[in-house]
Motif scaffolding. Structure first.
Motif, short mmCIF file in Angstrom:
data_model
loop_
_atom_site.label_atom_id
_atom_site.label_comp_id
_atom_site.label_asym_id
_atom_site.label_seq_id
_atom_site.Cartn_x
_atom_site.Cartn_y
_atom_site.Cartn_z
N LEU A 256 -5.65 8.38 -1.61
CA LEU A 256 -5.02 7.97 -2.89
C LEU A 256 -5.16 6.40 -2.92
CD1 LEU A 256 -1.93 10.19 -3.04
CD2 LEU A 256 -4.20 10.45 -4.04
N GLU A 257 -5.10 5.71 -1.82
CA GLU A 257 -5.07 4.02 -1.74
C GLU A 257 -6.01 3.73 -0.77
OE1 GLU A 257 -1.33 2.67 -1.02
OE2 GLU A 257 -0.14 4.60 -1.62
N VAL A 258 -7.12 2.80 -1.15
CA VAL A 258 -7.78 2.26 -0.16
C VAL A 258 -7.57 0.60 -0.41
CG1 VAL A 258 -9.56 2.08 -2.00
CG2 VAL A 258 -10.14 1.85 0.30
N GLU A 289 -6.30 6.30 -6.72
CA GLU A 289 -5.52 5.78 -7.64
C GLU A 289 -5.29 4.30 -7.45
OE1 GLU A 289 -1.58 7.75 -7.23
OE2 GLU A 289 -2.69 9.83 -7.75
N THR A 290 -5.05 3.69 -6.45
CA THR A 290 -4.87 2.38 -6.05
C THR A 290 -6.19 1.65 -5.39
OG1 THR A 290 -2.74 2.67 -6.54
CG2 THR A 290 -3.29 0.50 -5.38
N ILE A 291 -6.83 0.52 -5.63
CA ILE A 291 -7.67 -0.10 -5.06
C ILE A 291 -7.00 -1.52 -4.90
CG2 ILE A 291 -10.04 -1.02 -5.09
CD1 ILE A 291 -10.87 1.32 -6.60
N THR A 292 -6.97 -1.91 -3.79
CA THR A 292 -6.35 -3.37 -3.14
C THR A 292 -7.76 -4.19 -2.89
OG1 THR A 292 -4.28 -2.52 -3.02
CG2 THR A 292 -4.76 -4.76 -2.22
N LEU A 328 -7.86 6.49 -11.18
CA LEU A 328 -7.62 5.11 -10.97
C LEU A 328 -6.49 4.49 -11.68
CD1 LEU A 328 -8.41 2.73 -9.35
CD2 LEU A 328 -9.90 1.93 -10.58
N ARG A 329 -5.44 3.98 -11.33
CA ARG A 329 -4.42 3.51 -12.15
C ARG A 329 -4.02 1.66 -11.86
NH1 ARG A 329 -5.41 7.54 -13.60
NH2 ARG A 329 -3.96 9.37 -13.78
#
Length: 381
Positions: A256-258, A289-292, A328-329
């Motif tokens: 869900l997060e990368v 959902e979250t790409i940092t 993606l949020r």
């Protein structure tokens, strides 16, 4: 003062984090002493050049019961670690353990045995090994029973030519509890760790229960760490990579997060492999959902601007078609200041960074998905 409940004193002192203030509180009154000592000795450092803490704990054994976070520096000779061995045997409610900077053999037999026993404490939830050489296979095996494990520049002791029996988990091996694994590229030293964790005859549960994986991937370690990612694919929910070259991501159906961290030089240009690594997110992480994106930049004078280049493929104008990245949020772009490179004002650098990111991701404009922030200190990234 005696009319106030002891619980109130405890709550107030628990909010104090300055050691000198805590030392002063311990001298105020008898009722202030236990909570002050509890907070003073919650985090303890042993080994290294100072022997004062070990001596204090040896003279007042009741203080050991307060220790929750323990750090052991291993430079020195084995005779110096006899006091640490006694303390390690006595620490029963330890929560976090950091061992670093030296050869495992420096601990000596007594402290080595005590430290391995300490890893079996049910309360221990985090282990960090940093720059430790020649650790025994038994330690890595015991580490798999700890929820959070960080291995930075760790080498294993030589296992011999035929390693099959040494890598085979005995029936008495602890049940795997590792859910968060952090591996730092230590060159060839890290390869043995990967082989140990992935050896075919070992219990596959050691990697198939990991939910968060953080990797610092070097050019020569990429293939080894890619095997770790693939082994964790079924249960992985969060992946963070700091890669210095092109990597290969398998299908990660539950992530869900990368987070992708990359170093930016003085020319403000992204490395050539960055676009390829980022593009894999769309095909390999269907539920993300979250790409940092963390950009570690050497801040030259503010007048050095970000170059005008083509949009990143997955965030171009066609992004709004949403054939990929359906969940993606947020895309969070962090500009990370490395204090050792630059101590000046980063605001002007950041003011150039924001429009640069917006121009690279035109498909996100107006969606509320894109967020930019400045991280002033490297440990906050």
């Amino acid at each position: 003062m005696t009319l106030l409940p002891q619980e109130l004193f405890d709550m107030i002192i628990d909010e104090i984090h300055d050691k000198e203030t805590l030392k002063a509180c311990a001298l105020v009154a008898t009722s202030f002493l236990p909570p002050s000592q509890r907070n003073l000795f919650r985090g303890v450092q042993l080994g290294g050049y100072s022997r004062l803490t070990a001596a204090a704990l040896a003279e007042s054994p009741h203080l050991v019961s307060y220790v929750r976070d323990l750090t052991i520096y291993m430079w020195g000779v084995s005779e110096n670690f006899l006091a640490e061995a006694v303390i390690l045997h006595s620490v029963q409610r330890i929560e976090s353990l950091l061992v670093g900077f030296g050869y495992w053999s420096h601990l000596g037999d007594e402290a080595s045995s005590a430290l391995l026993d300490c890893l079996l404490r049910p309360s221990l939830h985090r282990l960090e090994l940093s720059d430790v050489l020649d650790v025994p296979a038994a330690l890595i095996l015991a580490a798999t029973a700890i929820p959070v494990v960080e291995l930075k520049s760790v080498s294993m002791a030589y296992l011999g030519e035929d390693i099959s029996e040494q890598l085979h988990a005995p029936a008495s091996a602890p049940a795997s509890r590792t859910r968060h694994l952090i591996l730092d590229d230590g060159g060839p030293a890290s390869f043995a760790i990967c082989d140990f964790l992935l050896y075919p005859r070992r219990n596959p549960a050691y990697t198939q229960q990991i939910e968060r994986l953080e990797l610092r991937i070097g050019q020569h370690s990429a293939s080894h760490f890619e095997r770790i990612i693939e082994a964790c694919a079924a249960t992985l929910k969060c992946l963070a990579v700091h890669a210095t070259d092109l990597i290969r991501l398998p299908l990660l159906p539950s992530v869900l997060e990368v987070e992708i961290k990359v170093f930016i030089g003085d020319n403000r240009r992204l490395p050539l492999f960055f676009s390829s690594n980022l593009s894999q997110v769309a095909s390999s992480l269907p539920l993300v959902e979250t790409i940092t994106l963390v950009f570690v930049v050497t801040p030259s004078p503010p007048e050095v601007r970000w170059p005008s280049v083509a949009p990143l493929p997955i965030f171009g104008p066609s992004f709004m078609d949403r054939t990929q990245l359906l969940h993606l949020r947020q895309v969070h772009c962090k500009l990370l200041r490395r204090a050792e490179y630059y101590s000046g004002d980063m605001r002007a650098v950041f003011d150039c960074f924001v429009p640069a990111m917006e121009s690279r991701m035109p498909g996100l404009q107006g969606t509320g998905i894109l967020k930019c922030s400045l991280v002033e200190d490297w440990w906050q990234a």
